[in-house]
Design a protein around this motif. Structure first.
Motif, PDB file in Angstrom:
ATOM      1  N   LYS A   1      -5.518   4.200   3.024  1.00 17.27           N
ATOM      2  CA  LYS A   1      -5.912   3.021   3.809  1.00 17.27           C
ATOM      3  C   LYS A   1      -6.768   2.111   2.941  1.00 17.27           C
ATOM      4  CE  LYS A   1      -8.489   1.464   7.888  1.00 17.27           C
ATOM      5  NZ  LYS A   1      -9.421   1.857   8.988  1.00 17.27           N
ATOM      6  N   ILE A   2      -6.352   0.843   2.875  1.00 14.56           N
ATOM      7  CA  ILE A   2      -7.152  -0.161   2.196  1.00 14.56           C
ATOM      8  C   ILE A   2      -7.364  -1.345   3.132  1.00 14.56           C
ATOM      9  CG2 ILE A   2      -6.396   0.478  -0.128  1.00 14.56           C
ATOM     10  CD1 ILE A   2      -4.498  -1.940  -0.079  1.00 14.56           C
TER      11      ILE A   2
ATOM     12  N   ASN B   1       0.838  -1.196   0.000  1.00 15.83           N
ATOM     13  CA  ASN B   1       0.000   0.000   0.000  1.00 15.83           C
ATOM     14  C   ASN B   1       0.874   1.246   0.000  1.00 15.83           C
ATOM     15  OD1 ASN B   1      -2.531   1.282   0.046  1.00 15.83           O
ATOM     16  ND2 ASN B   1      -2.325   1.697   2.226  1.00 15.83           N
TER      17      ASN B   1
ATOM     18  N   PHE C   1      -2.023   1.707  -4.463  1.00 15.83           N
ATOM     19  CA  PHE C   1      -1.374   0.460  -4.045  1.00 15.83           C
ATOM     20  C   PHE C   1      -0.803  -0.277  -5.247  1.00 15.83           C
ATOM     21  CE2 PHE C   1      -5.939  -0.109  -4.574  1.00 15.83           C
ATOM     22  CZ  PHE C   1      -6.025  -1.176  -5.454  1.00 15.83           C
TER      23      PHE C   1
ATOM     24  N   ALA D   1      -6.605   5.952  -1.684  1.00 17.44           N
ATOM     25  CA  ALA D   1      -5.418   5.107  -1.550  1.00 17.44           C
ATOM     26  C   ALA D   1      -4.835   4.775  -2.913  1.00 17.44           C
ATOM     27  CB  ALA D   1      -5.758   3.818  -0.811  1.00 17.44           C
TER      28      ALA D   1
END
Length: 237
Positions: A197-198, A193, A229, A227
């Motif tokens: 926030k995931i 990530n 990633f 996010a």
């Protein structure tokens, strides 16, 4: 049943040389953790920041697939194959070191840092002829969807390496969710990530956290807030 291995951002190796500040997810250079040698064919995941005008002098690699993903700034590359190139955010670079290649990497700019990920993947073919490739991608193509950037064979709009590996990038707005279906058989997925926030199958990842997933065919990814990633699906050795 899926298995998960979590690597918190703060647990990574930390090498600060002044001109270079590098965070190592897996054992590298002076950072050694026998529990963190690799994730399948994924051998190195370095999160590098290089000061203006500084860089890595000429050095040799062999029998490794080396992928560079710039996050900010411009990185200049030169190698013994005669390649001179600059890679920027949106570009992806791959070098199959094979029988051996010498290269250098420098921050092209004197007035700003360059930030990039350097990733090493163990190849499935040794002593190949060294090879360099670079592509420019449209970052808009990963907004609220998963953009595949690397595959095990040549494909238009992607780089390729000598390994069963598929890399993808995603940039999700808060609330966006998607299921990632594994491309290979018996592969594992390492989720890194970049920021925000995931959740991956309900497991929380914040900035620079990593999560390895094995014995699964798919994972569910949701952005709990905006996010970005990187997904790295690789053969498990």
């Amino acid at each position: 049943m899926a298995n998960y291995i979590f690597h918190a951002a703060g647990s990574r190796g930390d090498a600060n040389h002044g001109w270079l500040h590098s965070k190592h997810t897996f054992s590298f250079a002076n950072y050694f953790d026998p529990e963190r040698m690799h994730f399948g064919a994924l051998r190195v995941l370095n999160d590098d920041r290089v000061a203006g005008g500084m860089g890595f002098g000429a050095h040799l690699h062999d029998n490794m697939e080396i992928i560079s993903i710039p996050l900010e700034g411009d990185l200049e590359h030169k190698d013994s194959m005669g390649t001179t190139a600059v890679i920027r955010h949106g570009d992806i670079q791959v070098m199959s070191a094979g029988t051996g290649v010498t290269h250098s990497e420098y921050n092209k700019n004197a007035d700003q840092e360059v930030k990039f990920l350097q990733i090493w993947v163990i190849p499935n073919k040794r002593n190949v002829e060294p090879r360099y490739d670079q592509i420019s991608l449209n970052p808009a193509d990963r907004i609220n969807k998963i953009q595949e950037i690397l595959a095990p064979e040549p494909q238009e709009g992607k780089i390729w390496i000598y390994q069963d590996a598929w890399f993808s990038l995603g940039k999700f707005d808060e609330g966006v969710e998607e299921t990632y279906a594994f491309r290979g058989k018996g592969t594992g997925l390492y989720v890194f990530n970049l920021h925000g926030k995931i959740t991956v199958d309900g497991r929380e990842l914040y900035d620079r956290d990593g999560l390895g997933v094995t014995d699964a065919n798919a994972v569910h990814i949701k952005a709990e807030r905006d996010a970005e990633f990187l997904l790295m699906e690789v053969a498990m050795l």
